[in-house]
Design an enzyme around this catalytic site. Structure first.
Site, PDB file in Angstrom:
ATOM      1  N   HIS A  58       0.761  -1.270  -0.118  1.00 13.16           N
ATOM      2  CA  HIS A  58       0.147   0.231  -0.138  1.00 13.16           C
ATOM      3  C   HIS A  58       0.783   1.285   0.742  1.00 13.16           C
ATOM      4  O   HIS A  58       2.033   1.323   0.075  1.00 13.16           O
ATOM      5  CB  HIS A  58      -0.867   0.354   1.236  1.00 13.16           C
TER       6      HIS A  58
HETATM    7  P1  TYD Z   1      -1.677  -2.559   7.576  1.00 12.48           P
HETATM    8  O1  TYD Z   1      -0.846  -1.259   8.165  1.00 12.48           O
HETATM    9  O2  TYD Z   1      -2.585  -3.043   6.623  1.00 12.48           O
HETATM   10  O3  TYD Z   1      -0.134  -3.262   7.750  1.00 12.48           O
HETATM   11  P2  TYD Z   1       1.233  -3.811   6.689  1.00 12.48           P
HETATM   12  O4  TYD Z   1       1.251  -2.853   5.743  1.00 12.48           O
HETATM   13  O5  TYD Z   1       1.581  -4.700   7.658  1.00 12.48           O
HETATM   14  O6  TYD Z   1       0.224  -5.234   6.055  1.00 12.48           O
HETATM   15  O7  TYD Z   1      -2.076  -2.920   9.761  1.00 12.48           O
HETATM   16  C1  TYD Z   1      -2.832  -4.360   9.540  1.00 12.48           C
HETATM   17  C2  TYD Z   1      -3.785  -4.098  10.453  1.00 12.48           C
HETATM   18  O8  TYD Z   1      -3.919  -3.242  11.582  1.00 12.48           O
HETATM   19  C3  TYD Z   1      -4.707  -3.289  10.183  1.00 12.48           C
HETATM   20  O9  TYD Z   1      -6.324  -3.746  10.095  1.00 12.48           O
HETATM   21  C4  TYD Z   1      -5.076  -1.809  10.637  1.00 12.48           C
HETATM   22  C5  TYD Z   1      -4.297  -1.922  12.551  1.00 12.48           C
HETATM   23  N1  TYD Z   1      -3.499  -1.642  12.649  1.00 12.48           N
HETATM   24  C6  TYD Z   1      -2.938  -0.521  14.091  1.00 12.48           C
HETATM   25  O10 TYD Z   1      -4.703  -0.658  13.767  1.00 12.48           O
HETATM   26  N2  TYD Z   1      -2.253   0.323  14.410  1.00 12.48           N
HETATM   27  C7  TYD Z   1      -1.262   0.577  13.333  1.00 12.48           C
HETATM   28  O11 TYD Z   1      -0.500   1.374  14.044  1.00 12.48           O
HETATM   29  C8  TYD Z   1      -1.137  -0.165  12.093  1.00 12.48           C
HETATM   30  C9  TYD Z   1       0.384  -0.369  11.541  1.00 12.48           C
HETATM   31  C10 TYD Z   1      -2.012  -0.832  11.563  1.00 12.48           C
END
Ligand code: TYD
Length: 143
Positions: A58
């Site tokens: 993303h």
């Molecule tokens: P995401 O940023 O999509 O993970 P990655 O980029 O590592 O694949 O986040 C995964 C899940 O965690 C999403 O449902 C949102 C949650 N999240 C939080 O609640 N707080 C945070 O600081 C982060 C980074 C993610």
């Protein structure tokens, strides 16, 4: 990097961090302004990644981040426009600065690796661009 250029970068960039070598164990640190151009609002970490899994995939509209391989190794693919760069992070005295508007994916995690991510904003789902097609459009509009 000249001070006036910090914070205006458009590309992801590896930034070396201080390494205080000591027979009792080494120490590294990261400071606002000296090493990263943003005030840290949030810290999260990724760990226990099963073999072959990817994270990320993303981009962010506003958020800047700084990724450190605290333990083990992984690769970060950073894409801006047509350019695609792969950064291999495998030392805890380097970090990868990622400005906004970069599509980034983390992959090739080694067993027991830990990715520490320092970010410039609090968590906000609104700041995410999760659809790759949307990212390409967003990128074109912000060229
Ligand atoms: P995401 O940023 O999509 O993970 P990655 O980029 O590592 O694949 O986040 C995964 C899940 O965690 C999403 O449902 C949102 C949650 N999240 C939080 O609640 N707080 C945070 O600081 C982060 C980074 C993610």
């Amino acid at each position: 990097m000249k001070k006036k250029e910090i914070g205006k970068e458009k590309e992801a960039r590896l930034i070396p961090l201080p390494k205080i070598v000591d027979s009792r164990g080494n120490l590294s640190f990261v400071e606002y302004d000296a090493h990263i151009p943003f005030k840290i609002e949030r810290v999260y970490w990724i760990y226990d990644v099963p073999g072959g899994q990817n994270r990320g995939g993303h981009a962010f509209k506003k958020q800047q981040e700084f990724i450190i391989a605290l333990s083990g190794s992984f690769d970060v693919v950073a894409e801006k426009g047509k350019d695609n760069s792969i950064f291999s992070l495998n030392r805890s005295y380097y970090g990868l600065y990622i400005p906004p508007g970069i599509w980034r994916q983390m992959q090739n995690f080694s067993t027991n690796s830990v990715a520490l991510v320092l970010t410039s904003t609090l968590y906000s789902e609104d700041d995410y661009i999760r659809d790759y097609k949307d990212f390409r459009i967003y990128n074109k509009m912000n060229e």
